[in-house]
Design an enzyme around this catalytic site. Sequence first.
Site, PDB file in Angstrom:
ATOM      1  N   ASP A  18      -7.734 -15.088  -4.553  1.00 43.64           N
ATOM      2  CA  ASP A  18      -7.073 -13.856  -4.076  1.00 43.64           C
ATOM      3  C   ASP A  18      -7.212 -13.717  -2.560  1.00 43.64           C
ATOM      4  O   ASP A  18      -8.162 -14.216  -1.958  1.00 43.64           O
ATOM      5  CB  ASP A  18      -7.707 -12.643  -4.788  1.00 43.64           C
ATOM      6  CG  ASP A  18      -6.838 -11.401  -4.654  1.00 43.64           C
ATOM      7  OD1 ASP A  18      -5.631 -11.537  -4.399  1.00 43.64           O
ATOM      8  OD2 ASP A  18      -7.380 -10.293  -4.813  1.00 43.64           O
ATOM      9  N   ASN A  66       2.483 -11.141 -11.686  1.00 41.92           N
ATOM     10  CA  ASN A  66       2.983 -11.525 -10.359  1.00 41.92           C
ATOM     11  C   ASN A  66       4.498 -11.751 -10.338  1.00 41.92           C
ATOM     12  O   ASN A  66       5.102 -11.780  -9.256  1.00 41.92           O
ATOM     13  CB  ASN A  66       2.276 -12.795  -9.844  1.00 41.92           C
ATOM     14  CG  ASN A  66       0.834 -12.576  -9.427  1.00 41.92           C
ATOM     15  OD1 ASN A  66       0.000 -13.484  -9.532  1.00 41.92           O
ATOM     16  ND2 ASN A  66       0.498 -11.385  -8.941  1.00 41.92           N
TER      17      ASN A  66
HETATM   18  C1  IPE Z   1      -4.675 -11.922  -9.440  1.00 42.04           C
HETATM   19  O1  IPE Z   1      -4.462 -11.459  -8.163  1.00 42.04           O
HETATM   20  C2  IPE Z   1      -3.740 -13.049  -9.730  1.00 42.04           C
HETATM   21  C3  IPE Z   1      -3.975 -14.275  -8.979  1.00 42.04           C
HETATM   22  C4  IPE Z   1      -4.946 -14.498  -8.141  1.00 42.04           C
HETATM   23  C5  IPE Z   1      -3.022 -15.302  -9.205  1.00 42.04           C
HETATM   24  P1  IPE Z   1      -3.553 -10.188  -7.848  1.00 42.04           P
HETATM   25  O2  IPE Z   1      -3.575 -10.043  -6.382  1.00 42.04           O
HETATM   26  O3  IPE Z   1      -2.229 -10.345  -8.483  1.00 42.04           O
HETATM   27  O4  IPE Z   1      -4.334  -9.016  -8.585  1.00 42.04           O
HETATM   28  P2  IPE Z   1      -4.310  -7.457  -8.301  1.00 42.04           P
HETATM   29  O5  IPE Z   1      -2.889  -7.014  -8.402  1.00 42.04           O
HETATM   30  O6  IPE Z   1      -4.856  -7.225  -6.936  1.00 42.04           O
HETATM   31  O7  IPE Z   1      -5.201  -6.872  -9.358  1.00 42.04           O
HETATM   32  C1  IPE Z   2      -3.416 -14.468  -4.331  1.00 38.51           C
HETATM   33  O1  IPE Z   2      -3.229 -13.826  -3.129  1.00 38.51           O
HETATM   34  C2  IPE Z   2      -2.245 -15.321  -4.728  1.00 38.51           C
HETATM   35  C3  IPE Z   2      -1.431 -14.760  -5.812  1.00 38.51           C
HETATM   36  C4  IPE Z   2      -1.691 -13.661  -6.445  1.00 38.51           C
HETATM   37  C5  IPE Z   2      -0.253 -15.490  -6.188  1.00 38.51           C
HETATM   38  P1  IPE Z   2      -2.421 -12.473  -3.012  1.00 38.51           P
HETATM   39  O2  IPE Z   2      -0.991 -12.790  -2.751  1.00 38.51           O
HETATM   40  O3  IPE Z   2      -2.680 -11.593  -4.177  1.00 38.51           O
HETATM   41  O4  IPE Z   2      -3.062 -11.864  -1.723  1.00 38.51           O
HETATM   42  P2  IPE Z   2      -3.367 -10.324  -1.443  1.00 38.51           P
HETATM   43  O5  IPE Z   2      -4.295  -9.859  -2.547  1.00 38.51           O
HETATM   44  O6  IPE Z   2      -2.069  -9.586  -1.445  1.00 38.51           O
HETATM   45  O7  IPE Z   2      -4.031 -10.339  -0.114  1.00 38.51           O
HETATM   46 MG    MG Z   3      -4.074 -10.168  -4.522  1.00 37.86          MG
END
Ligand code: IPE
Ligand code: IPE
Ligand code: MG
Length: 249
Positions: A18, A66
């Site tokens: 993340d 996502n």
């Molecule tokens: C969880 O991260 C999914 C992945 C790392 C692929 P998100 O960024 O989607 O989760 P939330 O929305 O902050 O809980």
């Molecule tokens: C994790 O990084 C990757 C995916 C969830 C695909 P994020 O895209 O969730 O990054 P933040 O949480 O918005 O910084």
């Molecule tokens: Mg995230």
Amino acid sequence: MSAPPLERLPRHLAIIMDGNGRWAEQRGLPRHQGHAAGAKAVNRTVTACRELGIEVLTLYAFSEQNWARPEDEVEALMQLLHDYVHDERFEILDNGIRLTTIGDVDRLPAWVRRPLQALCDESAGNRGMVLALALSYGGREEVVHSVRRLAAEVAAGRLDPAAIDEAAIARGLYTAQWPDPDLVLRTSGEARLSNFLLWQSAYAELYFTDVAWPDFQREHLEEALRHYAHRERRFGKTGAQIRDEEAPC
Ligand code: IPE
Ligand code: IPE
Ligand code: MG
């Protein structure tokens, strides 16, 4: 640091990668550049885990939820996945890695799904580390899927509802062949599971670091493994019971 003693390594390490988006935004970059930097962290982490002797590495790359992100971001993530499969083919095959996926991969566009499936098939006979990419994955969806299959068996008269136990549900999960995750690690400061391996993580150790995924280095991984090595996993028992069990006879 010296590597943690091998017997204290998690057999199954699961990582919620993340913080890509915020990493980019903090630098005035578009979010997809954060994902591109995150892909490099994937390469580093896969190599490190393989070298350390992790048996199963599950990476949360794209959740079921996502799909609700802006179209251009989803597209960029699909492109990166496609490129990963193309660029890492030899790394995977030459190092005996068994690539596999968990999640509803049928939802991936065919131009991504086909090469991904081909590499999974090609690496299926490998006996090194299992690298499981969680794609279009949701933990609740996974449990629903398993329960629905059992319900169909009951409806067909092939299964007695009284025979449904934890093992029956676990057999219907994507992870049925592997040990449950011993350690779930999440980067970027968030302390939640976000629908990741909900059933399987019942007794996983959880580790959260403020480091954003694109900045995640081998030293951060080793730090997490060091923490893990010092935790006492009690599974509901007392510490004294666990120490007795672990004491050499
Ligand atoms: C969880 O991260 C999914 C992945 C790392 C692929 P998100 O960024 O989607 O989760 P939330 O929305 O902050 O809980
Ligand atoms: C994790 O990084 C990757 C995916 C969830 C695909 P994020 O895209 O969730 O990054 P933040 O949480 O918005 O910084
Ligand atoms: Mg995230």
